[in-house]
Scaffold this active site. Structure first.
Site, PDB file in Angstrom:
ATOM      1  N   HIS A  40      28.031  63.953   3.893  1.00 26.18           N
ATOM      2  CA  HIS A  40      26.819  63.731   3.291  1.00 26.18           C
ATOM      3  C   HIS A  40      26.041  64.677   2.795  1.00 26.18           C
ATOM      4  CE1 HIS A  40      26.637  59.648   5.385  1.00 26.18           C
ATOM      5  NE2 HIS A  40      27.022  60.337   6.562  1.00 26.18           N
ATOM      6  N   HIS A  93      33.950  61.654   6.527  1.00 26.97           N
ATOM      7  CA  HIS A  93      33.331  61.346   5.219  1.00 26.97           C
ATOM      8  C   HIS A  93      32.148  62.471   5.332  1.00 26.97           C
ATOM      9  CE1 HIS A  93      31.276  59.033   7.808  1.00 26.97           C
ATOM     10  NE2 HIS A  93      29.847  59.271   7.430  1.00 26.97           N
ATOM     11  N   ASP A 135      25.950  73.759   7.148  1.00 30.22           N
ATOM     12  CA  ASP A 135      26.241  73.665   5.669  1.00 30.22           C
ATOM     13  C   ASP A 135      27.900  73.757   5.288  1.00 30.22           C
ATOM     14  OD1 ASP A 135      25.614  73.152   3.097  1.00 30.22           O
ATOM     15  OD2 ASP A 135      25.455  75.469   2.508  1.00 30.22           O
ATOM     16  N   HIS A 136      28.426  72.803   4.874  1.00 29.80           N
ATOM     17  CA  HIS A 136      29.538  72.907   4.437  1.00 29.80           C
ATOM     18  C   HIS A 136      30.653  73.048   5.511  1.00 29.80           C
ATOM     19  CE1 HIS A 136      27.978  73.173   0.536  1.00 29.80           C
ATOM     20  NE2 HIS A 136      29.355  73.047  -0.134  1.00 29.80           N
ATOM     21  N   HIS A 140      31.517  64.448   8.631  1.00 27.88           N
ATOM     22  CA  HIS A 140      31.564  64.188   9.992  1.00 27.88           C
ATOM     23  C   HIS A 140      32.179  62.968  10.213  1.00 27.88           C
ATOM     24  CE1 HIS A 140      27.694  61.244  10.311  1.00 27.88           C
ATOM     25  NE2 HIS A 140      28.412  60.862   9.184  1.00 27.88           N
ATOM     26  N   GLU A 197      19.727  61.394   6.205  1.00 26.70           N
ATOM     27  CA  GLU A 197      21.342  61.139   6.097  1.00 26.70           C
ATOM     28  C   GLU A 197      21.811  60.892   4.642  1.00 26.70           C
ATOM     29  OE1 GLU A 197      24.826  60.504   9.171  1.00 26.70           O
ATOM     30  OE2 GLU A 197      24.006  58.689   8.200  1.00 26.70           O
ATOM     31  N   CYS A 206      32.272  54.433   8.865  1.00 28.89           N
ATOM     32  CA  CYS A 206      31.879  55.926   9.690  1.00 28.89           C
ATOM     33  C   CYS A 206      32.661  56.322  10.641  1.00 28.89           C
ATOM     34  CB  CYS A 206      30.421  55.918  10.150  1.00 28.89           C
ATOM     35  SG  CYS A 206      29.207  55.502   8.826  1.00 28.89           S
TER      36      CYS A 206
END
Ligand code: NI
Length: 136
Positions: free
Chosen positions: A43, A41, A81-82, A16, A126, A35
């Protein structure tokens, strides 16, 4: 017997960028720092889904954790996811993907699906050090 709380933990990885379109680029950089880096980047998130209800005398369960896992995976985690949370997730469209915003949207999706037990709390990690909680 009173009610019992059961919690299932699920993990997913996502990218994100924190960016609020209503603010200027300078304000975004000031507010979100690294961020706000243009290309984002990642998480490794962990979501704890806490469900509360009475123990079913037939099964001895509040909720079947296999079924709970399936529901959360199918309706939520599979969409996250991904993925890139800024671009790939319909229910986050146009939303700055902070952990807070993510947990509130996740609640709206899961809450109606957890029956006859009820969703008590979502805790979304996170990082190893930061989590947010939402109770509806
Ligand atoms: Ni981040």
């Amino acid at each position: 017997m009173g009610e019992v709380t059961v919690t299932r933990r699920l993990t997913f990885s996502a990218a994100h960028r924190l960016h609020e379109p209503a603010l200027t680029d300078d304000e975004n950089r000031e507010l979100f720092g690294l961020c706000n880096s243009p290309y984002g980047h990642g998480h490794n998130y962990a979501l704890e889904v806490a469900v509360r209800g009475r123990v079913d005398p037939r099964t001895g369960y509040v909720v079947d954790l296999k079924q709970l896992k399936e529901i959360v995976n199918t309706h939520l985690v599979a969409h996250l996811d991904h993925r890139n949370l800024n671009f790939d997730v319909e229910f986050l469209d146009g939303i700055n993907p902070t952990t807070e915003n993510l947990v509130v949207r996740s609640w709206a999706i899961l809450e109606p699906l957890i029956q006859p037990a009820r969703l008590l709390r979502l805790r979304l990690w996170e990082t190893e050090n930061n989590y947010v909680e939402y109770e509806g």
